[in-house]
Design a protein around this motif. Sequence first.
Motif, PDB file in Angstrom:
ATOM      1  N   GLU A   1       0.943  -1.152   0.017  1.00 57.36           N
ATOM      2  CA  GLU A   1       0.188  -0.015   0.060  1.00 57.36           C
ATOM      3  C   GLU A   1       0.639   1.082  -0.020  1.00 57.36           C
ATOM      4  O   GLU A   1       0.470   2.266  -0.837  1.00 57.36           O
ATOM      5  N   ARG A   2       2.204   1.202   0.761  1.00 48.75           N
ATOM      6  CA  ARG A   2       2.839   2.325   0.781  1.00 48.75           C
ATOM      7  C   ARG A   2       3.289   2.555  -0.678  1.00 48.75           C
ATOM      8  O   ARG A   2       3.259   3.713  -1.119  1.00 48.75           O
ATOM      9  N   ARG A   3       3.848   1.622  -1.242  1.00 51.69           N
ATOM     10  CA  ARG A   3       4.267   1.834  -2.608  1.00 51.69           C
ATOM     11  C   ARG A   3       3.190   2.219  -3.495  1.00 51.69           C
ATOM     12  O   ARG A   3       3.383   3.158  -4.490  1.00 51.69           O
ATOM     13  N   ALA A   4       1.970   1.669  -3.351  1.00 51.42           N
ATOM     14  CA  ALA A   4       1.169   2.225  -4.497  1.00 51.42           C
ATOM     15  C   ALA A   4       0.650   3.590  -4.078  1.00 51.42           C
ATOM     16  O   ALA A   4       0.332   4.261  -5.184  1.00 51.42           O
ATOM     17  N   ARG A   5       0.487   3.904  -2.719  1.00 52.42           N
ATOM     18  CA  ARG A   5       0.308   5.410  -2.757  1.00 52.42           C
ATOM     19  C   ARG A   5       1.312   6.390  -3.207  1.00 52.42           C
ATOM     20  O   ARG A   5       1.090   7.377  -3.756  1.00 52.42           O
ATOM     21  N   ALA A   6       2.621   5.836  -3.184  1.00 54.61           N
ATOM     22  CA  ALA A   6       3.727   6.689  -3.707  1.00 54.61           C
ATOM     23  C   ALA A   6       3.742   7.010  -5.073  1.00 54.61           C
ATOM     24  O   ALA A   6       3.893   7.751  -5.642  1.00 54.61           O
ATOM     25  N   ALA A   7       3.352   5.542  -5.698  1.00 58.33           N
ATOM     26  CA  ALA A   7       3.439   5.753  -7.088  1.00 58.33           C
ATOM     27  C   ALA A   7       2.103   6.570  -7.829  1.00 58.33           C
ATOM     28  O   ALA A   7       2.120   7.065  -9.101  1.00 58.33           O
ATOM     29  N   THR A   8       0.893   6.385  -6.949  1.00 63.55           N
ATOM     30  CA  THR A   8      -0.322   7.059  -7.527  1.00 63.55           C
ATOM     31  C   THR A   8      -0.719   8.215  -7.138  1.00 63.55           C
ATOM     32  O   THR A   8      -1.477   9.154  -7.645  1.00 63.55           O
ATOM     33  N   GLY A   9      -0.128   8.560  -5.755  1.00 61.81           N
ATOM     34  CA  GLY A   9      -0.697   9.546  -5.134  1.00 61.81           C
ATOM     35  C   GLY A   9      -2.007   9.774  -4.561  1.00 61.81           C
ATOM     36  O   GLY A   9      -2.481  10.514  -3.985  1.00 61.81           O
ATOM     37  N   LEU A  10      -2.661   8.331  -4.716  1.00 63.08           N
ATOM     38  CA  LEU A  10      -4.015   8.330  -3.943  1.00 63.08           C
ATOM     39  C   LEU A  10      -3.919   7.381  -3.041  1.00 63.08           C
ATOM     40  O   LEU A  10      -3.058   6.491  -2.477  1.00 63.08           O
ATOM     41  N   SER A  11      -4.511   7.583  -1.897  1.00 63.15           N
ATOM     42  CA  SER A  11      -5.060   6.789  -0.746  1.00 63.15           C
ATOM     43  C   SER A  11      -5.799   5.455  -1.228  1.00 63.15           C
ATOM     44  O   SER A  11      -6.375   5.539  -2.368  1.00 63.15           O
ATOM     45  N   ASP A  12      -5.863   4.434  -0.506  1.00 67.24           N
ATOM     46  CA  ASP A  12      -6.778   3.370  -0.902  1.00 67.24           C
ATOM     47  C   ASP A  12      -8.199   3.793  -0.897  1.00 67.24           C
ATOM     48  O   ASP A  12      -8.893   3.152  -1.745  1.00 67.24           O
ATOM     49  N   GLU A  13      -8.716   4.596  -0.154  1.00 70.64           N
ATOM     50  CA  GLU A  13     -10.140   4.892  -0.167  1.00 70.64           C
ATOM     51  C   GLU A  13     -10.312   5.801  -1.593  1.00 70.64           C
ATOM     52  O   GLU A  13     -11.262   5.479  -2.247  1.00 70.64           O
ATOM     53  N   GLU A  14      -9.393   6.625  -2.054  1.00 68.25           N
ATOM     54  CA  GLU A  14      -9.459   7.280  -3.176  1.00 68.25           C
ATOM     55  C   GLU A  14      -9.455   6.362  -4.380  1.00 68.25           C
ATOM     56  O   GLU A  14     -10.144   6.528  -5.354  1.00 68.25           O
ATOM     57  N   TRP A  15      -8.457   5.257  -4.257  1.00 67.80           N
ATOM     58  CA  TRP A  15      -8.044   4.357  -5.373  1.00 67.80           C
ATOM     59  C   TRP A  15      -9.681   3.491  -5.614  1.00 67.80           C
ATOM     60  O   TRP A  15     -10.125   3.308  -6.606  1.00 67.80           O
ATOM     61  N   MET A  16     -10.142   3.134  -4.440  1.00 64.10           N
ATOM     62  CA  MET A  16     -11.335   2.467  -4.438  1.00 64.10           C
ATOM     63  C   MET A  16     -12.580   3.049  -4.943  1.00 64.10           C
ATOM     64  O   MET A  16     -13.406   2.464  -5.804  1.00 64.10           O
ATOM     65  N   SER A  17     -12.690   4.511  -4.505  1.00 62.86           N
ATOM     66  CA  SER A  17     -13.770   5.255  -5.187  1.00 62.86           C
ATOM     67  C   SER A  17     -13.500   5.128  -6.676  1.00 62.86           C
ATOM     68  O   SER A  17     -14.629   5.180  -7.541  1.00 62.86           O
ATOM     69  N   ALA A  18     -12.227   5.292  -6.982  1.00 61.02           N
ATOM     70  CA  ALA A  18     -11.930   5.517  -8.810  1.00 61.02           C
ATOM     71  C   ALA A  18     -12.739   4.227  -9.376  1.00 61.02           C
ATOM     72  O   ALA A  18     -12.851   4.275 -10.816  1.00 61.02           O
ATOM     73  N   GLN A  19     -12.286   3.207  -8.841  1.00 56.78           N
ATOM     74  CA  GLN A  19     -12.744   1.560  -9.423  1.00 56.78           C
ATOM     75  C   GLN A  19     -14.242   1.619  -8.904  1.00 56.78           C
ATOM     76  O   GLN A  19     -14.636   0.465  -9.585  1.00 56.78           O
ATOM     77  N   GLU A  20     -15.082   2.246  -8.258  1.00 54.51           N
ATOM     78  CA  GLU A  20     -16.371   1.829  -7.877  1.00 54.51           C
ATOM     79  C   GLU A  20     -17.109   1.541  -9.313  1.00 54.51           C
ATOM     80  O   GLU A  20     -17.811   0.678  -9.165  1.00 54.51           O
ATOM     81  N   GLU A  21     -17.115   2.624 -10.107  1.00 54.87           N
ATOM     82  CA  GLU A  21     -18.068   2.232 -11.285  1.00 54.87           C
ATOM     83  C   GLU A  21     -17.841   1.040 -12.222  1.00 54.87           C
ATOM     84  O   GLU A  21     -18.608   0.094 -12.396  1.00 54.87           O
ATOM     85  N   ARG A  22     -16.399   0.820 -12.442  1.00 57.43           N
ATOM     86  CA  ARG A  22     -15.980  -0.553 -13.035  1.00 57.43           C
ATOM     87  C   ARG A  22     -16.395  -1.531 -12.340  1.00 57.43           C
ATOM     88  O   ARG A  22     -16.921  -2.677 -12.848  1.00 57.43           O
ATOM     89  N   MET A  23     -16.215  -1.753 -10.876  1.00 56.29           N
ATOM     90  CA  MET A  23     -16.639  -3.087  -9.917  1.00 56.29           C
ATOM     91  C   MET A  23     -17.975  -3.239 -10.068  1.00 56.29           C
ATOM     92  O   MET A  23     -18.392  -4.217 -10.182  1.00 56.29           O
ATOM     93  N   ARG A  24     -18.998  -2.056 -10.153  1.00 56.46           N
ATOM     94  CA  ARG A  24     -20.391  -2.385 -10.096  1.00 56.46           C
ATOM     95  C   ARG A  24     -20.662  -2.905 -11.358  1.00 56.46           C
ATOM     96  O   ARG A  24     -21.611  -3.848 -11.624  1.00 56.46           O
TER      97      ARG A  24
END
Length: 310
Positions: A239-262
């Motif tokens: 998670e630390r690496r992902a946050r450093a690479a994307t600049g997104l928190s896990d909550e922000e990343w999940m929100s961005a995937q919500e439409e596709r997941m649904r």
Amino acid sequence: MDTPPYARIAGDIKRRIADGRLRPGDRVPSTRQLARDWDVALATAAKALALLAQEGVVVAEPRVGTVVAELRGPGRSTARRGSGQAAREPGGARERVVRAAVELADADGLDELTMRALADRLGMATMSLYRHVSGKDELVLLMVDAVLDDHPLPGERPAGWREALETSARLQWAAYRAHPWMAGVTSLYRPLPSAALLKHSEWVMSALAGTRLDATAKMNVHILLYSFVQGLAANFEQERRARAATGLSDEEWMSAQEERMRAVSESPGYAAFAAFLGELGEFDLDLDRLFEFGLRPLLDGLARQIDQPG
């Protein structure tokens, strides 16, 4: 005419020997290490070491590497220091190096820990680090030992195997929790020869010594317990690496995937998963809670293997 790179490397090593930063018996940085530190080709670094060897400044020792040669003539060294001796000396400068390396890895991850970055943090020349450690591999080993020693096993082991295994698991979890990079240091196929990790192995094997398990089963129990802790803890660093690479928190990343997941869950073939998501509602992934949730059932399952007759 400019001095060739190999000659500059050789000259730097000679200066370090002359001013006492490298002494007889000290290991000289390897060809690969010199190539990294000086940003030159391996062939160039090898040529520098070859030149030093031709001049009698260094010698190659089997199973050790290239070390500073003993002094000849007046002032000859009376005792040869073994390679890596400085790295084995307790406390002092070596401990400061190891602790600084842990701080760097905690902040930026193990991939960002380089000898040059560590030297900069300590305010010393990169080559000076090799008086204390032979390279990054040994440094990481010392870091793991230091971290685990901060979470020591009790002086007296609990009487029951279950309490002993639970104690080991909780202490390892605390160490991984505080230092997420550590979960990626070793693998089951290539275990790290860490004295501190082996203390946990000794602890577990002592706890299982009086049980009905054979040696293979004991090893399986030990590996399973270690894998449970390490496997969960690895997600902290991921998670630390992902946050450093994307600049997104896990909550922000999940929100961005919500439409596709649904969209996926509502497509044909995912009816059970879609129904589950409807029941689940909000879910907060907490690895500490997940560790607690999984540890007891794991030990319950092991109890059926250890305590019940086959």
